[in-house]
Design a protein around this motif. Structure first.
Motif, mmCIF file in Angstrom:
data_model
loop_
_atom_site.group_PDB
_atom_site.id
_atom_site.type_symbol
_atom_site.label_atom_id
_atom_site.label_comp_id
_atom_site.label_asym_id
_atom_site.label_seq_id
_atom_site.Cartn_x
_atom_site.Cartn_y
_atom_site.Cartn_z
ATOM 1 N N THR A 28 18.626 8.349 6.756
ATOM 2 C CA THR A 28 18.984 8.936 5.715
ATOM 3 C C THR A 28 18.701 8.041 4.030
ATOM 4 O O THR A 28 19.866 7.892 4.526
ATOM 5 N N VAL A 29 18.127 7.725 3.427
ATOM 6 C CA VAL A 29 18.055 6.417 2.652
ATOM 7 C C VAL A 29 17.799 7.235 1.429
ATOM 8 O O VAL A 29 16.878 7.629 0.961
ATOM 9 N N ALA A 30 18.614 7.058 -0.189
ATOM 10 C CA ALA A 30 18.359 7.377 -1.408
ATOM 11 C C ALA A 30 18.050 6.343 -2.431
ATOM 12 O O ALA A 30 18.279 5.219 -1.651
ATOM 13 N N ILE A 31 17.021 6.255 -2.674
ATOM 14 C CA ILE A 31 16.350 4.882 -3.755
ATOM 15 C C ILE A 31 16.417 5.081 -5.084
ATOM 16 O O ILE A 31 16.856 6.063 -5.165
ATOM 17 N N THR A 32 17.704 4.260 -5.339
ATOM 18 C CA THR A 32 18.119 3.725 -6.744
ATOM 19 C C THR A 32 17.579 3.524 -7.374
ATOM 20 O O THR A 32 17.632 2.496 -7.125
ATOM 21 N N GLU A 33 18.435 3.274 -9.119
ATOM 22 C CA GLU A 33 17.585 2.410 -9.014
ATOM 23 C C GLU A 33 18.142 0.743 -9.219
ATOM 24 O O GLU A 33 18.179 -0.152 -9.598
ATOM 25 N N ASP A 34 19.449 0.919 -8.395
ATOM 26 C CA ASP A 34 20.196 0.119 -7.970
ATOM 27 C C ASP A 34 19.644 -0.455 -6.655
ATOM 28 O O ASP A 34 20.186 -2.003 -6.230
ATOM 29 N N GLY A 35 18.884 0.173 -5.861
ATOM 30 C CA GLY A 35 18.249 -0.130 -4.737
ATOM 31 C C GLY A 35 18.414 0.739 -4.021
ATOM 32 O O GLY A 35 19.202 2.171 -4.440
ATOM 33 N N PRO A 36 18.421 0.837 -2.388
ATOM 34 C CA PRO A 36 18.489 1.705 -1.298
ATOM 35 C C PRO A 36 20.235 1.969 -1.353
ATOM 36 O O PRO A 36 20.701 0.971 -1.400
ATOM 37 N N HIS A 85 0.752 -1.367 -0.034
ATOM 38 C CA HIS A 85 0.319 -0.112 0.280
ATOM 39 C C HIS A 85 0.252 0.723 0.390
ATOM 40 O O HIS A 85 1.934 1.023 0.065
ATOM 41 N N GLY A 86 0.080 2.282 -0.071
ATOM 42 C CA GLY A 86 0.461 3.435 -0.420
ATOM 43 C C GLY A 86 1.613 4.231 -1.508
ATOM 44 O O GLY A 86 1.671 3.546 -2.755
ATOM 45 N N LEU A 87 2.297 5.345 -1.244
ATOM 46 C CA LEU A 87 2.984 5.975 -2.569
ATOM 47 C C LEU A 87 3.898 4.672 -3.407
ATOM 48 O O LEU A 87 4.716 3.806 -2.246
ATOM 49 N N GLU A 88 4.202 4.255 -4.609
ATOM 50 C CA GLU A 88 4.945 3.342 -5.107
ATOM 51 C C GLU A 88 6.341 4.540 -4.621
ATOM 52 O O GLU A 88 6.390 5.258 -5.406
ATOM 53 N N LEU A 89 7.273 4.125 -4.561
ATOM 54 C CA LEU A 89 8.537 4.537 -4.684
ATOM 55 C C LEU A 89 9.635 4.463 -6.076
ATOM 56 O O LEU A 89 9.743 3.572 -6.457
ATOM 57 N N ARG A 90 9.934 5.015 -6.092
ATOM 58 C CA ARG A 90 10.484 5.776 -7.395
ATOM 59 C C ARG A 90 12.519 5.999 -7.281
ATOM 60 O O ARG A 90 12.540 6.458 -6.073
ATOM 61 N N ALA A 91 13.015 5.713 -8.162
ATOM 62 C CA ALA A 91 14.548 6.563 -7.614
ATOM 63 C C ALA A 91 14.553 7.718 -8.205
ATOM 64 O O ALA A 91 13.572 8.499 -8.304
ATOM 65 N N GLY A 92 15.199 8.249 -7.232
ATOM 66 C CA GLY A 92 15.043 9.921 -6.765
ATOM 67 C C GLY A 92 14.413 10.275 -5.648
ATOM 68 O O GLY A 92 14.859 11.570 -5.078
ATOM 69 N N LEU A 93 13.608 9.597 -4.874
ATOM 70 C CA LEU A 93 12.789 9.495 -3.808
ATOM 71 C C LEU A 93 13.830 9.549 -2.380
ATOM 72 O O LEU A 93 14.830 8.956 -2.761
ATOM 73 N N VAL A 94 14.038 10.577 -1.746
ATOM 74 C CA VAL A 94 15.274 10.400 -0.328
ATOM 75 C C VAL A 94 14.172 10.113 1.088
ATOM 76 O O VAL A 94 13.183 10.687 1.031
ATOM 77 N N LEU A 95 13.921 9.405 1.970
ATOM 78 C CA LEU A 95 13.665 9.132 2.916
ATOM 79 C C LEU A 95 14.443 8.821 4.118
ATOM 80 O O LEU A 95 15.744 8.549 3.966
ATOM 81 N N ALA A 96 13.612 9.325 5.128
ATOM 82 C CA ALA A 96 14.209 8.767 6.125
ATOM 83 C C ALA A 96 13.153 7.980 6.864
ATOM 84 O O ALA A 96 12.180 8.216 7.420
ATOM 85 N N ILE A 97 13.678 6.435 6.873
ATOM 86 C CA ILE A 97 13.226 5.664 7.570
ATOM 87 C C ILE A 97 13.892 5.311 9.282
ATOM 88 O O ILE A 97 14.998 5.752 9.543
ATOM 89 N N GLU A 98 12.656 5.381 10.352
ATOM 90 C CA GLU A 98 12.998 5.635 11.552
ATOM 91 C C GLU A 98 12.337 5.204 12.535
ATOM 92 O O GLU A 98 11.260 5.573 13.043
ATOM 93 N N PRO A 99 12.218 3.445 13.134
ATOM 94 C CA PRO A 99 11.799 3.170 13.686
ATOM 95 C C PRO A 99 11.321 3.288 14.922
ATOM 96 O O PRO A 99 13.181 2.710 16.101
ATOM 97 N N MET A 100 10.439 3.418 15.686
ATOM 98 C CA MET A 100 10.877 4.110 17.160
ATOM 99 C C MET A 100 9.746 2.861 17.835
ATOM 100 O O MET A 100 8.884 2.295 17.864
ATOM 101 N N VAL A 101 11.285 1.666 19.040
ATOM 102 C CA VAL A 101 10.421 0.596 18.547
ATOM 103 C C VAL A 101 10.365 0.602 20.434
ATOM 104 O O VAL A 101 11.244 1.256 21.416
ATOM 105 N N ASN A 102 9.621 0.239 21.437
ATOM 106 C CA ASN A 102 8.841 0.336 23.023
ATOM 107 C C ASN A 102 9.012 -0.976 23.390
ATOM 108 O O ASN A 102 8.012 -1.906 22.582
#
Ligand code: MG
Ligand code: MG
Length: 265
Positions: free
Chosen positions: A251-259, A205-222
């Motif tokens: 901070t992760v860049a999505i590229t054609e070759d992966g993250p 679900h959600g936005l389809e990921l494309r090369a050029g997106l940059v995401l801050a991925i950040e699990p907060m676990v209790n």
């Protein structure tokens, strides 16, 4: 710093927020912003020991960022008064550095950002100061591993929910809970850009990921329940049941070759 699940960005703009794709030149700048914040967080944690104050850790991070010619990304943002968010034990995110003295056994999260040529990075790491316990080690390892799982899912053709689900699928079997009110986010000229990256939810679900997106991925676990509350300082987010919490962020860049993880030295 983590985004709120009710996005300040969405609330402050009339138009629907749109995720931006970064050019190779922009990715190069963000890689430098990522390198510098990783350096700053490492320098601060190199000094982590019983007796140091959170303000001293913050000063080390600020000096490291400035010594590399970058600017602290959080200082003054939304009115935040420091370079890093430092959150201890039951504090989840957005802790304000100050006179608090770190004790042996404290679970210390530093979340920090740097700006290079107008582009942001965002990075968080948790360490146990001094002597740890099995429970704390399990919480730290599970959170770090869940970030790795989320990063692996950040590839073109997948969707945001695949990242969320990869994180959730690693954490819930360990009998820990994921914070729901604060989420990962897109990042670039703004620290918090669309899309939001929840740390829970169904795959596919959600936005389809494309090369050029940059995401801050950040699990907060209790270690206890998922619910949170905010202290009287208006910033510090803690677990509602005062159980321990842990946070890792890249901070992760999505590229054609992966993250590609940008927040590394
Ligand atoms: Mg952060
Ligand atoms: Mg963040």
């Amino acid at each position: 710093m983590s985004g709120e699940s009710t996005s300040r960005i969405a609330a402050s703009e009339n138009a629907a927020p749109v995720a931006t794709l970064k050019s190779p030149r922009e990715l190069e700048i963000m890689r430098e912003a990522g390198r510098i914040v990783a350096f700053a967080v490492r320098k601060a944690f190199d000094a982590l020991q019983q007796g140091i104050t959170t303000r001293e850790l913050d000063d080390i991070a600020r000096q490291a960022i400035e010594s590399e010619g970058a600017k602290p990304g959080f200082l003054g943002l939304y009115g935040f008064p420091a370079t890093a968010c430092i959150s201890i034990n039951e504090e989840i995110v957005h802790g304000i550095p100050g006179d608090r003295v770190v004790k042996s056994g404290d679970l210390v999260t530093m979340d920090c950002g740097a700006i290079v040529d107008g582009y942001n990075s965002d990075h968080a790491v948790t360490y146990v100061a001094g002597s740890s316990t099995r429970e704390k080690d399990d919480l730290v390892n599970t959170t770090r591993e869940s970030l790795e799982m989320g990063i692996k899912a950040a590839r073109p053709g997948n969707r945001v929910g695949d990242i969320s689900n990869a994180i959730e699928s690693h954490v819930l079997p360990m009998s820990f809970e994921l914070v729901r009110e604060y989420v990962g986010h897109g990042i670039g000229k703004d620290l918090h850009e669309p899309p939001q990256i929840p740390n829970f939810g169904p795959a596919g679900h959600g936005l389809e990921l494309r090369a050029g997106l940059v995401l801050a991925i950040e699990p907060m676990v209790n270690a206890g329940g998922w619910k949170t509350r905010i202290l009287d300082d208006g910033w510090t987010v803690v677990t509602e049941d005062d159980a321990l919490s842990c946070h890792f962020e890249h901070t992760v860049a999505i590229t054609e070759d992966g993250p590609v993880v940008l927040t590394v030295e």
